[in-house]
Design a protein around this motif. Structure first.
Motif, PDB file in Angstrom:
ATOM      1  N   HIS A 177       0.861  -1.182   0.000  1.00 26.38           N
ATOM      2  CA  HIS A 177       0.000   0.000   0.000  1.00 26.38           C
ATOM      3  C   HIS A 177       0.895   1.229   0.000  1.00 26.38           C
ATOM      4  N   VAL A 178       0.682   2.094  -0.982  1.00 24.04           N
ATOM      5  CA  VAL A 178       1.528   3.265  -1.175  1.00 24.04           C
ATOM      6  C   VAL A 178       0.708   4.532  -0.940  1.00 24.04           C
ATOM      7  N   THR A 179       1.267   5.446  -0.177  1.00 23.25           N
ATOM      8  CA  THR A 179       0.701   6.786  -0.023  1.00 23.25           C
ATOM      9  C   THR A 179       1.782   7.771  -0.446  1.00 23.25           C
ATOM     10  N   LEU A 180       1.508   8.518  -1.502  1.00 21.54           N
ATOM     11  CA  LEU A 180       2.449   9.481  -2.053  1.00 21.54           C
ATOM     12  C   LEU A 180       1.890  10.881  -1.811  1.00 21.54           C
ATOM     13  N   SER A 181       2.662  11.739  -1.163  1.00 23.18           N
ATOM     14  CA  SER A 181       2.233  13.118  -0.890  1.00 23.18           C
ATOM     15  C   SER A 181       3.088  14.077  -1.708  1.00 23.18           C
ATOM     16  N   VAL A 182       2.437  15.041  -2.335  1.00 20.32           N
ATOM     17  CA  VAL A 182       3.125  16.041  -3.155  1.00 20.32           C
ATOM     18  C   VAL A 182       2.614  17.429  -2.769  1.00 20.32           C
ATOM     19  N   SER A 183       3.448  18.442  -2.982  1.00 25.20           N
ATOM     20  CA  SER A 183       2.996  19.812  -2.733  1.00 25.20           C
ATOM     21  C   SER A 183       3.851  20.785  -3.523  1.00 25.20           C
ATOM     22  N   GLY A 184       3.333  22.015  -3.614  1.00 24.80           N
ATOM     23  CA  GLY A 184       4.056  23.049  -4.341  1.00 24.80           C
ATOM     24  C   GLY A 184       3.223  24.306  -4.461  1.00 24.80           C
TER      25      GLY A 184
END
Length: 151
Positions: A44-51
């Protein structure tokens, strides 16, 4: 001449100043007696991105396009300056699953029209750990409904 092994209490017959061969264990290597792990497992993968802020409609459309291009994506949550993507990855080990996850955003930024955000978080856990967390009540709720949703 003094032996390095004698000075350290070891049993190897190596002269002082002799270089010692270094060995390492590569990701996925097994020790004697371990069961084979060559078969793919679910992670199970949780990928967080921001910008920088982007229009919400564009973020949603881009995440929906990513999910269309890659139907393995379960759910994504988004705001105008960050997003979280959750999905199941089939891979031999955690290293492989993490490597795929770390490439996901960058490799599909152009084709899906994703914002130029950076990855700020990654969690990869095996299926057993995911279900254990859910059972104990402290994991993320199951990813339903599937799709892209605002935070």
């Amino acid at each position: 001449m003094a032996r390095a092994a004698e000075a350290t209490g070891g049993s190897a017959a190596r002269l002082a100043g002799e270089e010692r061969a270094l060995t390492s264990v590569a990701a996925g290597d097994r020790f004697e007696g371990e069961e084979p792990r060559d078969l793919p497992r679910l992670w199970h993968v949780t990928l967080s991105v921001s910008g920088e802020e982007a229009p919400l409609k564009e973020v949603r459309r881009a995440l929906e396009q990513l999910a269309h291009d890659h139907p393995f994506l379960l759910t994504s949550r988004y705001a105008n300056d960050h997003a979280e993507i959750r999905y199941w990855e089939e891979a031999r080990d955690l290293h492989d699953a993490a490597a795929v996850a770390l490439r996901l955003w960058g490799e599909h930024r152009q084709t899906a029209g994703l914002p130029p955000w950076e990855i700020v978080g990654l969690e990869v856990i095996d299926r057993q750990t995911y279900h254990q967390r859910i059972a104990e009540g402290y994991g993320p709720p199951p990813a339903t409904p599937v799709g892209a949703h605002p935070f």
